[in-house]
Scaffold this motif. Sequence first.
Motif, short mmCIF file in Angstrom:
data_model
loop_
_atom_site.label_atom_id
_atom_site.label_comp_id
_atom_site.label_asym_id
_atom_site.label_seq_id
_atom_site.Cartn_x
_atom_site.Cartn_y
_atom_site.Cartn_z
N ALA A 75 0.77 -1.01 0.01
CA ALA A 75 -0.17 0.09 0.18
C ALA A 75 0.88 1.22 -0.04
N TRP A 76 1.78 1.12 0.78
CA TRP A 76 2.71 2.35 0.68
C TRP A 76 3.54 2.74 -0.51
N ARG A 77 3.78 1.68 -1.49
CA ARG A 77 4.48 1.71 -2.47
C ARG A 77 3.34 2.34 -3.60
N THR A 78 2.29 1.78 -3.36
CA THR A 78 0.98 2.09 -4.41
C THR A 78 0.90 3.69 -4.48
N LEU A 79 1.14 4.18 -3.18
CA LEU A 79 0.89 5.69 -3.01
C LEU A 79 1.79 6.49 -4.10
N ALA A 80 3.17 5.96 -4.39
CA ALA A 80 3.91 6.79 -5.18
C ALA A 80 3.19 6.67 -6.68
N GLY A 81 2.36 5.86 -7.02
CA GLY A 81 1.76 5.70 -8.25
C GLY A 81 0.62 6.34 -8.42
N THR A 82 0.02 7.03 -7.28
CA THR A 82 -1.24 7.74 -7.29
C THR A 82 -1.14 9.33 -7.22
N ASP A 83 -2.20 9.93 -7.55
CA ASP A 83 -2.44 11.41 -7.19
C ASP A 83 -1.96 12.07 -6.04
N ALA A 84 -1.77 11.19 -5.03
CA ALA A 84 -1.21 11.78 -3.77
C ALA A 84 0.28 11.93 -3.96
N ALA A 85 0.85 11.53 -4.88
CA ALA A 85 2.47 11.58 -5.06
C ALA A 85 2.97 12.88 -5.80
N SER A 86 3.77 13.66 -5.58
CA SER A 86 4.37 14.59 -6.29
C SER A 86 5.54 14.14 -7.04
N HIS A 87 6.13 14.68 -8.12
CA HIS A 87 7.10 14.34 -8.90
C HIS A 87 7.99 15.21 -9.22
N GLY A 88 9.43 14.73 -9.31
CA GLY A 88 10.39 15.68 -9.86
C GLY A 88 11.80 14.94 -10.18
N THR A 89 12.70 15.61 -10.69
CA THR A 89 14.02 14.97 -10.94
C THR A 89 15.01 15.74 -10.33
N SER A 90 16.09 14.91 -9.89
CA SER A 90 17.27 15.52 -9.34
C SER A 90 18.66 15.20 -9.68
N ASP A 91 19.56 15.61 -10.03
CA ASP A 91 20.99 15.11 -10.35
C ASP A 91 21.54 14.49 -9.34
N SER A 92 21.03 14.74 -8.00
CA SER A 92 21.79 14.11 -6.71
C SER A 92 20.97 13.69 -5.81
N LEU A 93 21.43 12.41 -5.00
CA LEU A 93 20.59 12.02 -4.14
C LEU A 93 21.34 12.03 -2.82
N ARG A 94 21.29 13.37 -2.40
CA ARG A 94 22.03 13.76 -1.04
C ARG A 94 21.19 15.08 -0.46
N PHE A 95 20.26 14.49 0.44
CA PHE A 95 19.10 15.35 1.10
C PHE A 95 19.36 15.50 2.32
#
Length: 395
Positions: free
Chosen positions: A263-283
């Motif tokens: 169910a948690w993974r499913t949220l990533a593919g629904t309208d509940a998720a927001s999307h973007g791109t990044s050239d680094s995964l250092r947050f």
Amino acid sequence: GHGEFGYGLERGGVNIEHGWNNRILQNTFRDNACGVHLWWDPDEGLLKRPWARANAHGVGARMLPSGNNIVADNTFDGDELAIHLRDSDPTVFTRNVLTDVAEDVRVEGGAGVIESDDAFSIPSPSHTVYGTNRPVGARPELRGRDKIVMTEWFPWDHEGPLVREVDRSGFRRVFALHNLDRDEVVVDAPGLTVSVEQSEPGRPGRVILEAPRPGVFAYTIESRSGPSIQTISGSMVAATWEIAAFTWPKQADEPTPPPDLDAWRTLAGTDAASHGTSDSLRFGFGWGGPSEADISFEITDAKLGGDYFGLIARTRIPLEAGRWRVTMRSDDGVRVIVAGEVVVENWTHHGPTVDTGTFEVSAPGEVIGGVEIVVEHFEIFGYAVLEFTLERVDD
């Protein structure tokens, strides 16, 4: 001081023995063996001295303890250990930002840290100034904290040669060349586009490394000026990550990982998720979340908050055949899936923690389209961080 000296454990950016009522505030500690080291040890010779007798805290064998110290609002970046306490009474360690730190806190001999979010203020000391002050040999052009530059061993004197990193992204690294000519610098960076710029009046020279495509690229920069030799080595992970960020519902009063993974993974593919791109995964989220990380307008506008958020990042990176190591620093849970196989998993409620995993690329060259890497991350509440690094493991 940085690194491991001949002084044993005295290798912190700040070292204080028998220190009482110290305030270590708003500093940046970078690439130290230890950021802050506070300790007490029995020292009969010291205790017999007039100063110790006049200023001692405690009684008997516990005269001159280390304690009543505050370490707050500092930044620790790339240190092997942020704070080390040895027989030190409880130390307030709060509101510090830790990035790419191998170990956050080490406590030996009892006591420890108080992680308090409570606001506190430090009154500015007042001093009566008699006469006039006239600095001897002052250089007005170096006035200000921004002019303090730490090297591996000590503050830079602004006179000797120095190479230091000043800008970083997934596909680009920029190093400043202070008091160095172009012909005094040698760069070895296979696969990267290299530009070495000569210094000009008022501006240092620069080494610019750029990745023309996704991949992992090793580099070495060596400078030679007279007897001075400096070498900087590292690797650049050039990749574009597709990111889905969302909130997930709290399930219980007690902290708990997302109980229903599907169910948690499913949220990533629904309208509940927001999307973007990044050239680094250092947050370094801190007490914020994805909406404060400047990933995309969509994620920023979603105002996701810093608690109970999820993040799934995907990329493909061309990798040569061989053995590779993934290193993750996370708070809270993290999972890394490479080519469909889980290589790192710490799907728990935890403070900033470093986890590693290895995998093999068996193709006789680069995998077509790159190796798929998926990073899953959840935060419950409080401080949050997510940092990904990838490097080739020597045979």
